[in-house]
Design a protein around this motif. Structure first.
Motif, PDB file in Angstrom:
ATOM      1  N   ARG A  51      61.319  84.280  76.168  1.00  0.00           N
ATOM      2  CA  ARG A  51      61.452  84.625  77.580  1.00  0.00           C
ATOM      3  C   ARG A  51      62.471  85.756  77.726  1.00  0.00           C
ATOM      4  N   PHE A  52      62.142  86.739  78.526  1.00  0.00           N
ATOM      5  CA  PHE A  52      63.025  87.884  78.745  1.00  0.00           C
ATOM      6  C   PHE A  52      63.262  88.068  80.245  1.00  0.00           C
ATOM      7  N   ASP A  53      64.495  88.347  80.629  1.00  0.00           N
ATOM      8  CA  ASP A  53      64.744  88.851  81.974  1.00  0.00           C
ATOM      9  C   ASP A  53      64.306  90.309  81.957  1.00  0.00           C
ATOM     10  N   ALA A  54      63.400  90.657  82.867  1.00  0.00           N
ATOM     11  CA  ALA A  54      62.733  91.959  82.775  1.00  0.00           C
ATOM     12  C   ALA A  54      63.623  93.132  83.151  1.00  0.00           C
ATOM     13  N   GLY A  55      64.521  92.917  84.105  1.00  0.00           N
ATOM     14  CA  GLY A  55      65.276  94.049  84.625  1.00  0.00           C
ATOM     15  C   GLY A  55      66.770  93.874  84.519  1.00  0.00           C
ATOM     16  N   PRO A  56      67.488  93.836  85.654  1.00  0.00           N
ATOM     17  CA  PRO A  56      68.954  93.736  85.599  1.00  0.00           C
ATOM     18  C   PRO A  56      69.397  92.589  84.702  1.00  0.00           C
ATOM     19  N   SER A  57      70.363  92.878  83.838  1.00  0.00           N
ATOM     20  CA  SER A  57      70.774  91.873  82.853  1.00  0.00           C
ATOM     21  C   SER A  57      72.247  91.506  82.968  1.00  0.00           C
ATOM     22  N   LEU A  58      72.978  92.184  83.853  1.00  0.00           N
ATOM     23  CA  LEU A  58      74.404  91.930  84.018  1.00  0.00           C
ATOM     24  C   LEU A  58      74.651  91.430  85.438  1.00  0.00           C
ATOM     25  N   LEU A  59      75.336  90.302  85.550  1.00  0.00           N
ATOM     26  CA  LEU A  59      75.665  89.756  86.864  1.00  0.00           C
ATOM     27  C   LEU A  59      77.142  89.965  87.162  1.00  0.00           C
ATOM     28  N   THR A  60      77.416  90.722  88.222  1.00  0.00           N
ATOM     29  CA  THR A  60      78.766  90.853  88.749  1.00  0.00           C
ATOM     30  C   THR A  60      78.731  90.498  90.233  1.00  0.00           C
ATOM     31  N   MET A  61      79.889  90.243  90.801  1.00  0.00           N
ATOM     32  CA  MET A  61      80.025  89.931  92.229  1.00  0.00           C
ATOM     33  C   MET A  61      79.088  88.793  92.676  1.00  0.00           C
ATOM     34  N   PRO A  62      79.067  87.664  91.973  1.00  0.00           N
ATOM     35  CA  PRO A  62      78.163  86.579  92.376  1.00  0.00           C
ATOM     36  C   PRO A  62      78.510  85.988  93.737  1.00  0.00           C
ATOM     37  N   GLN A  63      79.685  86.347  94.252  1.00  0.00           N
ATOM     38  CA  GLN A  63      80.053  85.847  95.581  1.00  0.00           C
ATOM     39  C   GLN A  63      79.093  86.333  96.655  1.00  0.00           C
ATOM     40  N   TYR A  64      78.440  87.482  96.405  1.00  0.00           N
ATOM     41  CA  TYR A  64      77.468  87.974  97.390  1.00  0.00           C
ATOM     42  C   TYR A  64      76.208  87.094  97.412  1.00  0.00           C
ATOM     43  N   ILE A  65      75.913  86.451  96.288  1.00  0.00           N
ATOM     44  CA  ILE A  65      74.797  85.508  96.231  1.00  0.00           C
ATOM     45  C   ILE A  65      75.209  84.189  96.880  1.00  0.00           C
ATOM     46  N   ASP A  66      76.393  83.712  96.508  1.00  0.00           N
ATOM     47  CA  ASP A  66      76.902  82.464  97.090  1.00  0.00           C
ATOM     48  C   ASP A  66      76.966  82.552  98.615  1.00  0.00           C
ATOM     49  N   GLU A  67      77.321  83.736  99.102  1.00  0.00           N
ATOM     50  CA  GLU A  67      77.469  83.934 100.549  1.00  0.00           C
ATOM     51  C   GLU A  67      76.182  83.616 101.313  1.00  0.00           C
ATOM     52  N   LEU A  68      75.047  83.898 100.693  1.00  0.00           N
ATOM     53  CA  LEU A  68      73.764  83.638 101.349  1.00  0.00           C
ATOM     54  C   LEU A  68      73.530  82.147 101.538  1.00  0.00           C
ATOM     55  N   PHE A  69      73.906  81.351 100.556  1.00  0.00           N
ATOM     56  CA  PHE A  69      73.754  79.894 100.670  1.00  0.00           C
ATOM     57  C   PHE A  69      74.726  79.337 101.705  1.00  0.00           C
ATOM     58  N   ILE A 348      64.207 112.599  75.348  1.00  0.00           N
ATOM     59  CA  ILE A 348      65.004 111.522  74.759  1.00  0.00           C
ATOM     60  C   ILE A 348      65.688 112.047  73.504  1.00  0.00           C
ATOM     61  N   TYR A 349      66.993 111.904  73.440  1.00  0.00           N
ATOM     62  CA  TYR A 349      67.784 112.353  72.298  1.00  0.00           C
ATOM     63  C   TYR A 349      67.430 111.517  71.067  1.00  0.00           C
ATOM     64  N   HIS A 350      67.506 112.134  69.895  1.00  0.00           N
ATOM     65  CA  HIS A 350      67.108 111.414  68.674  1.00  0.00           C
ATOM     66  C   HIS A 350      68.083 110.295  68.314  1.00  0.00           C
ATOM     67  N   ASP A 351      69.322 110.358  68.866  1.00  0.00           N
ATOM     68  CA  ASP A 351      70.326 109.331  68.598  1.00  0.00           C
ATOM     69  C   ASP A 351      70.812 108.777  69.932  1.00  0.00           C
ATOM     70  N   PRO A 352      69.977 107.977  70.612  1.00  0.00           N
ATOM     71  CA  PRO A 352      70.363 107.486  71.938  1.00  0.00           C
ATOM     72  C   PRO A 352      71.354 106.332  71.853  1.00  0.00           C
ATOM     73  N   THR A 353      72.119 106.166  72.910  1.00  0.00           N
ATOM     74  CA  THR A 353      72.943 104.969  73.047  1.00  0.00           C
ATOM     75  C   THR A 353      72.008 103.803  73.364  1.00  0.00           C
ATOM     76  N   VAL A 354      72.153 102.722  72.624  1.00  0.00           N
ATOM     77  CA  VAL A 354      71.236 101.584  72.740  1.00  0.00           C
ATOM     78  C   VAL A 354      71.985 100.373  73.306  1.00  0.00           C
ATOM     79  N   TYR A 355      71.403  99.786  74.328  1.00  0.00           N
ATOM     80  CA  TYR A 355      71.941  98.549  74.899  1.00  0.00           C
ATOM     81  C   TYR A 355      71.023  97.393  74.512  1.00  0.00           C
ATOM     82  N   ILE A 356      71.610  96.310  74.013  1.00  0.00           N
ATOM     83  CA  ILE A 356      70.837  95.109  73.689  1.00  0.00           C
ATOM     84  C   ILE A 356      71.404  93.931  74.466  1.00  0.00           C
ATOM     85  N   ASN A 357      70.533  93.284  75.221  1.00  0.00           N
ATOM     86  CA  ASN A 357      70.883  92.053  75.912  1.00  0.00           C
ATOM     87  C   ASN A 357      70.148  90.904  75.221  1.00  0.00           C
ATOM     88  N   ILE A 358      70.883  89.822  74.914  1.00  0.00           N
ATOM     89  CA  ILE A 358      70.287  88.676  74.221  1.00  0.00           C
ATOM     90  C   ILE A 358      70.639  87.416  75.005  1.00  0.00           C
TER      91      ILE A 358
END
Length: 499
Positions: A51-69, A348-358
């Protein structure tokens, strides 16, 4: 009097948040989504037991989510749980340097000093400056509309305007970071934050150096159910509030009556509405849904430079890599050339910066036992008709070689399965023009003021939320766009259901 109705076009995170806020405010709310699932970019992929999260992989400011509840009178933890990360990210450099970006400022500064020789005080001072930029910009420039006179009549706004030079808008991020640090590896680390909104650190204003404050003050988090649980929990809340979601439903037109919104038109019917809120790229909103009203099109806004896009390989990996964490960055040896390829050469540069989320590091059932789910992403230009099949083949080969060298063994035979997201599919799946993830770029010191407003100045009842309008892209800003929209919409008169 019948209950006033709000129609939202697109079930991205901003659209869902707007639906919740308007339902609480007293509107009858319906959301129309072209896909068979909610979330937009914040969705998930399942492939051969991974299973993969398809898009955004970093969660910051979760208080904005909590605020909705909380706003809905619910207990957030009953819907959505998350844990704070001790290590925000692991960094790997071409020279062999490895660095842990600890969430704790003091520990992070000491780690940088130990691994690079950069004085810890330089890091502490830099993050203090990041905090100052946040204190000036947050409540004024992010949480309120920049397109209303009332915003500028407030004392806190005027105070922030008087402090405008302190947000460092006239230098680029790279120039500011090069002045702050002597070690090029540390400069590169902080330059990368420009990519958080699809921009170029060699062009974007140093105001964007506010972003590290979000991670090292408020913290970075992992949702207990993975990133897609953000979407799932908010949809559940919306449905409990009476919001109706219509999936697999394309909206063909926003219907106007003079200069007032009348509703929307789908293939099947005309749906009347008092207010309409597109949660899709502003370019498609005008060019597709308001194509019969060219006089309304904001040509300058639609002609702005687009943000960068992404190329993502979702790889099922038949091994556990203990040296890796949830978030991992493998830097390019020549950052300037990498960004030149993206922004000047549109390649695309031949030596790109690579981000890996696991995510399986924290949610083990996201991969089979002894395996990992790799979300492998590089920054790429927006789609301008490039030969993407050729670019993807070259990027795949270069990324595999790069990672194999750093991790000490050929990773290619370990890839059990693969699916890909590129600028073309990002555009078709998420209505992001040219596959630009964040709408327009921020390669301009006045970019915040040039984003499209959250309310139409020409059409009564037409509002806008999502990553292509104010205040910008990414989960926190998209949630704030929904908050601004809710504040701008009129409070409907009391509705009493007939007995």
């Amino acid at each position: 009097m019948p209950q006033q109705k709000a129609v939202i076009i697109g079930a991205g995170i901003a659209g869902i948040a707007a639906a919740i806020r308007l339902a609480v405010k007293g509107y009858s709310v319906e959301v129309f989504e072209a896909n068979s699932y909610p979330g937009g970019k914040l969705s998930e992929i399942e492939l051969n037991g991974y299973r993969f999260d398809a898009g955004p992989s970093l969660l910051t400011m979760p208080q904005y989510i909590d605020e909705l509840f909380t706003l809905a009178g619910k207990i957030p933890a009953n819907y959505f749980k998350y844990q704070k990360l001790d290590v925000v990210c692991k960094y790997f450099y071409p020279d062999g340097t490895k660095l842990n970006a600890y969430a704790d400022t003091k520990k992070f500064a000491e780690e940088i000093n130990t691994q690079t020789g950069e004085p810890a005080a330089s890091v502490v001072n830099y993050l203090a400056n990041s905090r100052d930029i946040y204190s000036i910009t947050n409540h004024v420039f992010l949480e309120r509309s920049l397109h209303r006179l009332q915003t500028y009549m407030r004392w806190d706004t005027l105070r922030s305007i008087f402090r405008f030079p302190q947000i460092d808008p006239f230098r680029t991020m790279h120039k500011a970071n090069s002045k702050s640090f002597k070690d090029k590896r540390v400069v590169q680390l902080f330059d990368r934050y420009a990519t958080y909104n699809g921009s170029n650190p060699y062009q974007a204003p140093a105001t964007l150096n506010v972003i590290p404050h979000l991670e090292h003050h408020f913290g970075a988090y992992f949702p207990k159910g993975g990133m897609y649980s953000v979407t799932q929990s908010l949809v559940k809340l919306a449905e409990e509030l009476g919001v109706k979601f219509h999936y697999n439903t394309n909206v063909d037109e926003i219907v106007l009556e003079g200069i007032k919104v009348k509703g929307i038109k789908t293939k099947a019917e005309l749906i009347a509405a008092d207010i309409v809120i597109p949660n899709m790229d502003i370019w498609f909103t005008y060019k597709k849904l308001l194509k019969n009203h060219p006089q309304l099109h904001p040509q300058k806004t639609l002609g702005q430079e687009r943000s960068s896009s992404a190329l993502i390989f979702y790889w099922g990996i038949k091994k556990n890599f203990h040296q890796l964490d949830l978030h991992n960055i493998f830097f390019s040896a020549d950052y300037k050339s990498e960004f030149d390829h993206i922004w000047q050469q549109h390649g695309i540069y031949h030596d790109p910066t690579v981000y890996i989320n696991i995510s399986s590091k924290y949610k083990q059932d996201d991969a089979p036992a002894g395996c990992e789910n790799w979300f492998v992403m590089i920054n790429v230009p927006a789609n301008n008709g490039q030969d993407w099949d050729k670019l993807i083949a070259g990027a795949r080969k270069n990324i595999q070689q790069k990672l194999s060298g750093i991790l000490g063994g050929d990773i290619t035979p370990l890839i059990a399965c693969e699916t890909i997201l590129d600028p073309r599919s990002i555009e078709t799946k998420t209505s992001s023009y040219k596959g630009s993830i964040y709408g327009t770029s921020s390669n301009n010191q006045f970019a915040a003021f040039l984003r499209h407003a959250n309310r139409s100045s020409k059409v009564e009842g037409l509002y806008f939320c999502g990553g292509s309008v104010h205040p910008g892209g990414g989960i926190p800003l998209c949630l704030l766009s929904a908050k601004i929209v809710a504040d701008l919409t009129p409070t409907p008169p009391p509705f009493f259901a007939e007995k």
